[in-house]
Design a protein around this motif. Structure first.
Motif, mmCIF file in Angstrom:
data_model
loop_
_atom_site.group_PDB
_atom_site.id
_atom_site.type_symbol
_atom_site.label_atom_id
_atom_site.label_comp_id
_atom_site.label_asym_id
_atom_site.label_seq_id
_atom_site.Cartn_x
_atom_site.Cartn_y
_atom_site.Cartn_z
ATOM 1 N N LEU A 42 1.000 -1.134 0.221
ATOM 2 C CA LEU A 42 -0.058 -0.006 0.051
ATOM 3 C C LEU A 42 0.744 1.330 0.043
ATOM 4 N N VAL A 43 1.856 1.400 0.778
ATOM 5 C CA VAL A 43 2.719 2.474 0.985
ATOM 6 C C VAL A 43 3.652 2.679 -0.201
ATOM 7 N N GLU A 44 4.381 1.346 -0.772
ATOM 8 C CA GLU A 44 5.200 1.755 -1.713
ATOM 9 C C GLU A 44 4.577 1.659 -3.239
ATOM 10 N N ALA A 45 3.543 1.092 -3.246
ATOM 11 C CA ALA A 45 3.203 0.742 -4.763
ATOM 12 C C ALA A 45 1.870 1.876 -5.144
ATOM 13 N N LEU A 46 1.002 1.962 -3.988
ATOM 14 C CA LEU A 46 -0.296 2.805 -4.411
ATOM 15 C C LEU A 46 -0.267 4.201 -3.542
ATOM 16 N N ALA A 47 -0.066 4.038 -2.149
ATOM 17 C CA ALA A 47 -0.137 5.525 -1.725
ATOM 18 C C ALA A 47 0.717 6.483 -1.615
ATOM 19 N N HIS A 48 1.849 5.893 -2.232
ATOM 20 C CA HIS A 48 3.210 6.601 -2.667
ATOM 21 C C HIS A 48 3.619 7.823 -1.648
ATOM 22 N N CYS A 49 3.644 7.389 -0.285
ATOM 23 C CA CYS A 49 3.837 8.276 0.660
ATOM 24 C C CYS A 49 5.226 9.094 0.631
ATOM 25 N N ALA A 50 6.097 8.116 0.170
ATOM 26 C CA ALA A 50 7.551 8.749 0.075
ATOM 27 C C ALA A 50 7.902 9.805 -1.011
ATOM 28 N N GLU A 51 6.834 9.935 -1.845
ATOM 29 C CA GLU A 51 6.970 10.952 -2.995
ATOM 30 C C GLU A 51 6.999 12.477 -2.507
#
Lengths: 155, 310
Positions: free
Chosen positions: B189-198
């Motif tokens: 969810l974090v790394e593929a969809l929610a793209h939090c790191a971006e």
């Protein structure tokens, strides 16, 4: 002599009035700090309530929940009074939008007040699900108002 | 039997025969309601609506409009409703795949990484198909796109191709077998969809994520605003938050101090991740709080601040 005295006094006070801002800024400083204090108090009650609502703190008779909910009603009442026009300068995150859309702002506050009162009612009835729902409603009101009218940090 | 009627009958039978394959096939299986419902969750998790819906005109859902100020210029998110003229009405599912997982427009030109294909590239094929099913079943909104407001030297898409050559490889999400299902769900969810790191990472002067400080926040995120450090560093990040605190924040926008998210994060919660089921929010929280803590203060005046290119 007395007339001259009055004339000088008038002229001097006129000079201060013309610059006017320092006195006003100082006044706003107090108002800004006051409302920030009230907001922090509200946040404290919300933080405490969230622990109760999530079941992390036992409150079988809902006495704690009622205490916090009542405090929130009291703290929300007429809080928009402490947003005099122009108090968006200085150490504040209040957006100028507050005064451009004053009616919306006022309505947002009334909405939050209504939801806090609804929370008190739910707490008095004592049904946990209804309390959680009413709490979420109040939280949504807080968030909506902050989204529209509070600048993000270090704007 | 009069000749005319017979001809009409023949026409009717012919018409029925022509329609038969469609009747036999039933409604398009690619768009079955279950898949559309899953697609909505993908859209919420991926935060599409936060950028592709004008905050001043939320009724025009996904019709584009939010301006995203970046150090490289202002990008205006386009219309992604099925409108054939201004939206994606003429796209096919492989166009969405090219856009999200390969960073390419239907004409083959490269997108700038303001579209977070750098994260979406890890999206599963099932989720991509579900997202497609959801998008094409939305009402079309005929709202024209605004061109991006970029400096002249950035208007040449060749630069985006060069950027992708330097910093982007299409990949898939690989679960970590040493971790449990909840952690892996959170990672996906974090790394593929929610793209939090971006948003929650500093970027280099070429606009690539500073991998050494991934998730450690930045002083100048989208719209020039600071974005907090979300690594579990106790002093400068969210190391004092519990999994429950973080999951609750992602659902309601309220942090453990009783304060509320504002700006773009409030938007991300309201139109995006706040709609996810509690177990997904918990999975995100488990993953985020398992990241290595990085000491990096983003608020000005802090002594811990390291130089940032941004």
């Amino acid at each position: 002599m007395r007339m001259r005295y009055i004339a000088i006094l008038t002229a001097v006070s006129g000079m201060f009035a013309a610059t006017g801002l320092p006195a006003q800024d100082e006044d706003f400083d107090g108002v800004i700090r006051y409302r920030q204090g009230v907001m922090k108090a509200q946040a404290g009650h919300m933080a405490a309530l969230s622990q109760i609502v999530r079941g992390h703190v036992p409150d079988p008779e809902h006495r704690l929940a009622e205490l916090h909910a009542r405090a929130l009603v009291g703290l929300l009442e007429d809080l928009d009074h402490w947003f005099p026009e122009g108090s968006d300068f200085g150490e504040t995150r209040a957006e100028a939008r507050i005064w451009e859309r004053w009616d919306d702002f006022h309505q947002a506050y009334e909405e939050a007040e209504d939801r806090a009162e609804a929370l008190v009612k739910a707490v008095k009835k004592g049904e946990s699900k209804a309390i959680a729902k009413a709490f979420k409603g109040l939280a949504d009101a807080c968030k909506a108002c902050h989204k529209d009218f509070r600048a993000e940090e270090e704007d | 039997m009069p000749q005319g009627l017979s001809r009409r009958r023949r026409g009717l039978i012919g018409g029925l025969l022509l329609a038969l394959p469609c009747v036999l096939a039933g409604p398009d299986p690619a768009l079955d309601p279950e898949r559309v419902a899953r697609g909505e969750l993908v859209l919420r998790a991926a935060g599409c609506a936060a950028c592709h819906t004008d905050p001043e005109d939320p009724e025009a859902f996904l019709a584009g409009g939010r301006a995203l100020e970046t150090p490289f210029g202002t990008f205006h998110a386009p219309n992604i409703t099925p409108d054939p003229e201004h939206g994606i009405g003429r796209w096919r599912v492989h166009d969405l795949d090219h856009a999200l997982r390969h960073g390419r427009a239907p004409d083959g030109s490269a997108y700038f990484p303001v579209l977070p294909f750098t994260s979406y590239t890890r999206m599963s094929t099932e989720d991509l198909a579900a997202l497609w099913a959801y998008l094409v079943t939305r009402p079309a909104v005929s709202r024209p796109n605004r061109p991006h407001d970029l400096p002249w030297w950035l208007r040449w898409r060749g630069l985006a191709t060069l950027w992708q050559w330097l910093y982007f490889d299409a990949e898939r999400f690989e679960p970590d077998p040493k971790r449990d299902a909840r952690w892996n769900r959170g990672a996906y969810l974090v790394e593929a969809l929610a793209h939090c790191a971006e948003c929650h990472s500093p970027r280099t002067w070429l606009g690539a994520i500073d991998e050494g400080r991934r998730f450690a926040g930045t002083r100048s995120g989208p719209e020039g605003k600071p974005v907090p450090n979300i690594t579990p560093d106790r002093e400068t990040g969210i190391g004092r938050w519990s999994v429950s605190d973080l999951a609750y924040y992602l659902e309601t926008g309220m942090d453990p101090d009783g304060d509320f998210a504002g700006g773009l994060m409030a938007e991300v919660i309201d139109s995006g991740i706040g709609h996810l089921p509690p177990e997904d929010l918990e999975a995100i929280a488990v993953y985020i709080l398992s990241l290595p803590p990085i000491r990096h203060a983003v608020d000005s005046g802090s002594e811990d601040q390291r130089d940032e290119f941004d």
